[in-house]
Design an enzyme around this catalytic site. Structure first.
Site, short mmCIF file in Angstrom:
data_model
loop_
_atom_site.label_atom_id
_atom_site.label_comp_id
_atom_site.label_asym_id
_atom_site.label_seq_id
_atom_site.Cartn_x
_atom_site.Cartn_y
_atom_site.Cartn_z
CG ASP A 193 -6.59 -3.77 8.23
OD1 ASP A 193 -6.09 -4.88 7.99
OD2 ASP A 193 -6.66 -2.87 7.36
CE LYS B 92 -2.12 -1.59 3.65
NZ LYS B 92 -3.01 -1.88 4.77
C1 BGC Z 1 -2.15 -5.77 3.83
C2 BGC Z 1 -3.04 -6.43 4.85
C3 BGC Z 1 -4.18 -5.50 5.25
C4 BGC Z 1 -4.89 -4.99 4.01
C5 BGC Z 1 -6.03 -4.04 4.34
C6 BGC Z 1 -2.95 -5.22 2.68
O1 BGC Z 1 -2.12 -4.48 1.83
O2 BGC Z 1 -1.20 -6.69 3.33
O3 BGC Z 1 -2.29 -6.80 5.98
O4 BGC Z 1 -5.07 -6.18 6.08
O5 BGC Z 1 -3.97 -4.35 3.17
O6 BGC Z 1 -5.60 -2.94 5.03
#
Ligand code: BGC
Length: 453
Positions: free
Chosen positions: A191, A155
């Protein structure tokens, strides 16, 4: 009626029933592989153990601090669990500047500790020594409730010196560097886990938590005998464990190539984590707007939309040069807009690209592009959820859902349910519930459950 040429152009975004079944089959087998010690190293979906083995009863009481890092913002929360399924939350949002997202890890954790200290002072919590739950929403191998090694950033984060490190240790060290805070970190969680806990707190039939926001992921309740990855610190007297699937990684070994488009490949290439999180990149908010931008640009070049636009080349240039200019929230706004006025769509087109007097036809076409991309996203999320619901195989399962895409898109829920009705075993029933602050309330609940054990 949509223009046939545009329909043909967008066909590669539609998922036929047989493709849906194929993705379902592949996804389900990746989950199975992720859960088993021998196949996990090769599996796309790693199914990490969370070491959370109790769902909340609803009776939990007490005050907790929570930290929530994982999306566009960082938050500190004070969560008061009141018993009787009730909680009160006081939260403050702190921006995480882009240079912190890609800088030194110690700086990011110092920032977290500083925000926490500021919050503690503002809420006069200095002498209370509240237990803290840390929601850290990136893929981690957990080695217990308070030890989580970051596998890799996702992200748009890419801080040096954090991958493969224990993020709880990094947090504690940052707190210690300040020297003025006494904090008891009781749990670290994802989360999706927080969402499951938070929804189970309100509805005892909840067995899955899913995030469809900046990123995408799900956590579910697994039987202990199916979790041969469990190693340390788990309770043998408990029958269940929450599994953080990290399903966003699905597709990394080529399982989705038969339906990924060149637009998906370009979106991926533009990211800091190219080649990874491919399922996530077809579903979540960080990427859907980018898909629309690239598709729209190509559709204009091919004269399928805006062909009467007077300054077409300028429009194409803006789209081409401004990655991120179409935010995912615009997709929700466009799909929510009223025919034939299209007030919001026209406003957006004017603000972003200086377009005046867009025709109804072009607005309809733009909406169709958005629909094709969000429908595909919803169907893929539905594959994941259906697979988990069938795996859990309880007569009725409630899914707690959080995240901006699901929350703000006017039809995402409906698109998802439609595909789930095809894939979920007809002997089972399910419902989707919107989560209320899963990351914060969930963190407090995990900390509360942990302190009971
Ligand atoms: C992460 C997860 C997270 C999800 C939603 C993903 O990029 O790898 O750990 O739960 O995003 O936030």
């Amino acid at each position: 009626m949509q223009d046939q040429n545009l329909k043909d152009f967008l066909k590669e975004f539609s998922i036929s029933d047989s493709q849906l079944q194929e993705i379902y089959k592949r996804f389900t087998s990746e989950i199975r592989n992720g859960l088993s010690k021998t196949t996990q190293p090769q599996a796309d979906i790693k199914c990490y153990m969370t070491y959370v083995q109790d769902l909340p009863t609803g009776d939990e009481k007490g005050d907790f601090l929570a930290l929530d890092l994982g999306g566009t913002n960082f938050r500190v929360l004070l969560v008061s669990l009141k018993g009787q399924h009730e909680a009160e939350i006081d939260a403050k949002v702190y921006a995480v500047a882009n240079d912190l997202m890609i800088g030194e890890g110690t700086q990011l954790f110092d920032h977290i500790a500083n925000c926490l200290a500021e919050f503690v002072v503002e809420h006069s919590l200095g002498d209370k020594h509240l237990p803290l739950g840390f929601t850290f929403s990136f893929p981690c191998v957990q080695l217990g409730l308070t030890k989580a090694l970051l596998v890799r950033w996702t992200k748009g984060f890419k801080c040096a010196g954090v991958e493969l490190e224990d993020v709880v240790r990094l947090l504690k060290e940052a707190i210690a560097r300040r020297g003025d805070l006494i904090i008891d970190v009781m749990a670290v969680l994802n989360d999706a886990t927080g969402t499951l806990m938070s929804c189970a707190h309100r509805n005892p039939e909840c067995r899955i938590g899913v995030i469809i926001g900046t990123g995408c992921n799900a956590c579910y309740v697994e039987r202990v005998e199916n979790a041969d990855l469990l190693e340390i610190e788990y309770k043998t007297d408990k029958r269940h464990i929450l599994v953080n699937t990290e399903w966003g990684a699905f597709g990394e070994s080529g399982q989705l190539e038969f339906m990924r488009t060149d637009y998906d490949r370009t979106v991926d290439k533009l990211t800091l984590n190219a080649g990874t999180q491919l399922f996530e990149k077809m579903i979540s908010g960080m990427y859907l707007g980018e898909l629309v931008r690239l598709v729209l640009q190509d559709a204009i070049i091919k004269d399928l939309i805006f062909h009467r636009c007077t300054d077409k080349q300028n429009f194409i240039n803006i789209l081409n040069k401004n990655a991120g200019c179409i935010e995912t929230r615009f997709i929700s706004e466009i799909e929510n807009d009223g025919f034939p006025e299209f007030r919001q769509t026209r406003l957006l087109l004017q603000e972003l690209f200086g377009l005046e007097k867009t025709s109804v036809e072009d607005c309809q076409k733009l909406r169709f592009i958005c629909e094709c991309i969000s429908k595909r996203a919803a169907k893929l999320a539905a594959v994941g959820l259906s697979s988990l619901i069938n795996k859990i195989a309880e007569p009725h399962v409630v899914v707690g859902v959080d995240g901006s895409v699901y929350r703000f898109h006017p039809h995402f829920d409906e698109y998802m349910r439609e595909a789930m009705r095809v894939l979920v075993d007809p002997k089972l029933s399910f419902d989707l519930m919107l989560s209320e602050d899963g990351s914060g309330r969930g963190a407090a609940l995990v900390a509360a459950v942990a302190s009971k054990n």
